[in-house]
Design an enzyme around this catalytic site. Structure first.
Site, PDB file in Angstrom:
ATOM      1  N   LYS A   1       3.753 -23.979  67.235  1.00  0.00           N
ATOM      2  CA  LYS A   1       4.087 -24.561  68.527  1.00  0.00           C
ATOM      3  C   LYS A   1       2.869 -25.235  69.116  1.00  0.00           C
ATOM      4  O   LYS A   1       1.761 -24.820  68.776  1.00  0.00           O
ATOM      5  CB  LYS A   1       4.657 -23.524  69.508  1.00  0.00           C
ATOM      6  CG  LYS A   1       3.904 -22.195  69.637  1.00  0.00           C
ATOM      7  CD  LYS A   1       2.484 -22.110  70.071  1.00  0.00           C
ATOM      8  CE  LYS A   1       1.947 -22.736  71.296  1.00  0.00           C
ATOM      9  NZ  LYS A   1       0.483 -22.470  71.505  1.00  0.00           N
TER      10      LYS A   1
ATOM     11  N   TYR B   1       5.383 -21.101  76.656  1.00  0.00           N
ATOM     12  CA  TYR B   1       5.931 -19.735  76.602  1.00  0.00           C
ATOM     13  C   TYR B   1       6.713 -19.398  77.874  1.00  0.00           C
ATOM     14  O   TYR B   1       7.715 -18.679  77.818  1.00  0.00           O
ATOM     15  CB  TYR B   1       4.807 -18.713  76.401  1.00  0.00           C
ATOM     16  CG  TYR B   1       4.211 -18.738  75.022  1.00  0.00           C
ATOM     17  CD1 TYR B   1       4.893 -18.196  73.935  1.00  0.00           C
ATOM     18  CD2 TYR B   1       2.961 -19.291  74.785  1.00  0.00           C
ATOM     19  CE1 TYR B   1       4.350 -18.215  72.662  1.00  0.00           C
ATOM     20  CE2 TYR B   1       2.409 -19.319  73.512  1.00  0.00           C
ATOM     21  CZ  TYR B   1       3.110 -18.778  72.457  1.00  0.00           C
ATOM     22  OH  TYR B   1       2.566 -18.801  71.190  1.00  0.00           O
TER      23      TYR B   1
HETATM   24  P1  NDP Z   1      -8.239 -24.069  65.698  1.00  0.00           P
HETATM   25  O1  NDP Z   1      -8.967 -25.208  66.284  1.00  0.00           O
HETATM   26  O2  NDP Z   1      -8.885 -22.744  65.682  1.00  0.00           O
HETATM   27  O3  NDP Z   1      -7.832 -24.413  64.180  1.00  0.00           O
HETATM   28  C1  NDP Z   1      -7.275 -25.631  63.801  1.00  0.00           C
HETATM   29  C2  NDP Z   1      -7.677 -25.919  62.367  1.00  0.00           C
HETATM   30  O4  NDP Z   1      -7.077 -27.137  61.994  1.00  0.00           O
HETATM   31  C3  NDP Z   1      -9.170 -26.143  62.149  1.00  0.00           C
HETATM   32  O5  NDP Z   1      -9.893 -24.952  61.970  1.00  0.00           O
HETATM   33  C4  NDP Z   1      -9.195 -26.992  60.895  1.00  0.00           C
HETATM   34  O6  NDP Z   1      -9.031 -26.168  59.780  1.00  0.00           O
HETATM   35  C5  NDP Z   1      -7.897 -27.792  61.019  1.00  0.00           C
HETATM   36  N1  NDP Z   1      -8.146 -29.184  61.410  1.00  0.00           N
HETATM   37  C6  NDP Z   1      -7.834 -30.257  60.647  1.00  0.00           C
HETATM   38  N2  NDP Z   1      -8.168 -31.398  61.256  1.00  0.00           N
HETATM   39  C7  NDP Z   1      -8.712 -31.039  62.429  1.00  0.00           C
HETATM   40  C8  NDP Z   1      -9.282 -31.784  63.497  1.00  0.00           C
HETATM   41  N3  NDP Z   1      -9.347 -33.128  63.461  1.00  0.00           N
HETATM   42  N4  NDP Z   1      -9.766 -31.109  64.558  1.00  0.00           N
HETATM   43  C9  NDP Z   1      -9.702 -29.772  64.609  1.00  0.00           C
HETATM   44  N5  NDP Z   1      -9.167 -29.011  63.619  1.00  0.00           N
HETATM   45  C10 NDP Z   1      -8.688 -29.640  62.542  1.00  0.00           C
HETATM   46  O7  NDP Z   1      -6.835 -23.995  66.413  1.00  0.00           O
HETATM   47  P2  NDP Z   1      -5.828 -22.764  66.513  1.00  0.00           P
HETATM   48  O8  NDP Z   1      -5.810 -22.026  65.246  1.00  0.00           O
HETATM   49  O9  NDP Z   1      -6.094 -22.017  67.746  1.00  0.00           O
HETATM   50  O10 NDP Z   1      -4.435 -23.545  66.739  1.00  0.00           O
HETATM   51  C11 NDP Z   1      -3.803 -24.242  65.696  1.00  0.00           C
HETATM   52  C12 NDP Z   1      -2.325 -24.426  66.040  1.00  0.00           C
HETATM   53  O11 NDP Z   1      -1.709 -23.161  66.154  1.00  0.00           O
HETATM   54  C13 NDP Z   1      -2.084 -25.123  67.377  1.00  0.00           C
HETATM   55  O12 NDP Z   1      -0.983 -25.967  67.271  1.00  0.00           O
HETATM   56  C14 NDP Z   1      -1.763 -23.995  68.352  1.00  0.00           C
HETATM   57  O13 NDP Z   1      -0.905 -24.387  69.400  1.00  0.00           O
HETATM   58  C15 NDP Z   1      -1.084 -23.011  67.415  1.00  0.00           C
HETATM   59  N6  NDP Z   1      -1.275 -21.637  67.875  1.00  0.00           N
HETATM   60  C16 NDP Z   1      -0.183 -20.833  67.973  1.00  0.00           C
HETATM   61  C17 NDP Z   1      -0.301 -19.544  68.407  1.00  0.00           C
HETATM   62  C18 NDP Z   1       0.904 -18.671  68.499  1.00  0.00           C
HETATM   63  O14 NDP Z   1       0.803 -17.611  69.112  1.00  0.00           O
HETATM   64  N7  NDP Z   1       2.024 -19.036  67.897  1.00  0.00           N
HETATM   65  C19 NDP Z   1      -1.595 -18.987  68.813  1.00  0.00           C
HETATM   66  C20 NDP Z   1      -2.702 -19.903  68.607  1.00  0.00           C
HETATM   67  C21 NDP Z   1      -2.525 -21.188  68.163  1.00  0.00           C
HETATM   68  P3  NDP Z   1      -9.832 -26.442  58.413  1.00  0.00           P
HETATM   69  O15 NDP Z   1     -11.281 -26.418  58.810  1.00  0.00           O
HETATM   70  O16 NDP Z   1      -9.438 -25.315  57.546  1.00  0.00           O
HETATM   71  O17 NDP Z   1      -9.413 -27.780  57.906  1.00  0.00           O
END
Ligand code: NDP
Length: 374
Positions: free
Chosen positions: A136, A221
């Protein structure tokens, strides 16, 4: 060496992304993690949520397991491969993810990327022949959500949104009490989710990447809680941008309030912010109030009803959510959180922003008709 080679290619092509995340030192898990029976899931984007919630939850699932990873960072796969005993051939980057179609170990790609990348990678995953779970908010516009739903349908692949709370016992209890009118008809919902975010580097503050502010991130949420407690769809809404620090939150809203009107005098007042901290879902019924607070966290939820406290004990929401999707794919059990639900929510979110910008009340005529009924 092989992994290093393709990863250095990933760095050269500039797809590594700009976020630098802090990771804890992994402990090596010795038990076998693969199940021959379950679905193989590949996590796409190894950020905070994938690392600290989804991967650990995949050690508790019974119908699916962590089979692969997709990442743009050269230094991540080694730790993951070692900790979760992932086969080298199941490690991908953003340039070769389309080859996942040839990999029989992977049945599902789970998109855990910044919001603006959800649509592209969901569509690529489905076109590669894999089922998709997408985090989401489903995308950054209802238009993209529709494209994602259509692409998965066209490819004959299942699509679910990472709405973990649809499996959480406290939130399910809110649905049961509200939808079954256990304390009489509910006339008013109050829902809010906010946390402090003041890191200018965070993609969540960049409208291009996030699609919006706290509404997209956590306000969704409150929107969802209102709908599933009532078991109804809103008919119209009115929103106001009440950002306090307008000099800091320039690209996105810092704070937003909106009211949804469900007809027959039933209303929901929702709040979201990056300038405050709250987390609640409260229903006012004819015979009293029932509520959960915290309502949307991963654990530590608490609730009360006119008859006393709710107590459901510890529960892994993400494991339940992923196991349910696997059962949907494997056994045809109902998908409680289909792509259409993510589309419905973005349809509403688009209109919340429209209302906040124009100051007008906006009709929700044409809203995709999706509801989880208890
Ligand atoms: P993060 O920023 O921690 O992680 C995102 C990951 O995406 C990065 O670590 C990277 O992984 C990858 N990535 C690829 N391209 C990019 C870019 N241009 N900029 C930044 N990151 C990039 O985010 P979250 O894990 O907190 O959130 C990710 C998704 O999950 C969001 O959509 C958020 O809304 C959702 N979410 C849902 C939750 C829930 O409870 N359902 C809780 C938290 C988040 P890599 O280095 O491996 O390529």
């Amino acid at each position: 060496m092989k992994r290093r080679t393709f990863l250095s290619k990933a760095i050269k092509t500039g797809i590594a992304g700009s976020v630098i995340s802090q990771f804890p030192v992994f402990n090596i898990i010795s038990k076998p993690l693969k199940s021959e029976k379950g679905l193989g899931i590949a996590l796409v984007g190894l950020g905070n949520y994938a690392t600290h919630q989804l991967a650990p939850a995949l050690q508790q699932t019974v119908n699916c397991y962590l089979a692969g990873i997709v990442t743009g960072k050269y230094d991540k796969p080694d730790e993951w491969v070692e900790k979760y005993q992932i086969d080298d051939k199941n490690v991908y980057d953003y340039t070769n993810i389309d080859n996942v179609g040839n990999n029989k170990d992977i049945d599902v790609v789970y998109i855990v990327l910044p919001n603006a990348l959800h649509a592209e990678y969901t569509i690529r995953g489905a076109q590669a022949g894999k089922h998709v779970i997408c985090e989401k908010p489903m995308a950054t516009s209802a238009e993209d959500c529709k494209k994602m739903v259509d692409s998965c349908k066209k490819a004959g692949k299942e699509l679910a949104i990472g709405y973990r709370l649809h499996y959480d016992p406290y939130n399910l209890e809110m649905m049961r009490l509200g939808q079954n009118k256990v304390y009489g008809k509910v006339s008013q919902i109050n829902a809010g989710f906010a946390f402090h975010l003041r890191n200018k580097e965070a993609w969540r503050l960049d409208k291009k990447m996030a699609g919006g502010g706290p509404l997209m991130d956590v306000g969704i949420y409150a929107l969802q809680g209102s709908i599933y407690t009532l078991g109804m769809l809103p008919k119209k809404l009115k929103a106001t941008n009440t950002t306090v620090d307008k000099d800091f939150y320039t690209d996105i809203e810092g704070t937003l309030e909106w009211e949804m009107d469900f007809g027959s005098g039933i209303k929901s007042n929702c709040y979201t912010s990056y300038e405050d901290g709250y987390n609640y879902l409260k229903a006012h019924a004819e015979e009293g109030e029932f509520e959960i607070s915290p309502a949307y966290s991963y654990d530590g939820l608490a609730g009360k009803t006119p008859k006393g406290p709710m107590n459901f004990g510890p529960f892994n929401q993400q494991a339940a959510q992923m196991d349910a999707f696997a059962k949907h794919v494997l056994e045809g059990k109902e998908n409680l959180v289909p792509g259409e639900m993510g589309w419905r929510d973005m349809f509403i979110i688009d209109r919340i922003y429209e209302s906040a910008e124009t100051g007008r009340e906006i009709s929700l005529k044409g809203i995709p008709h999706v509801l989880q009924k208890v």
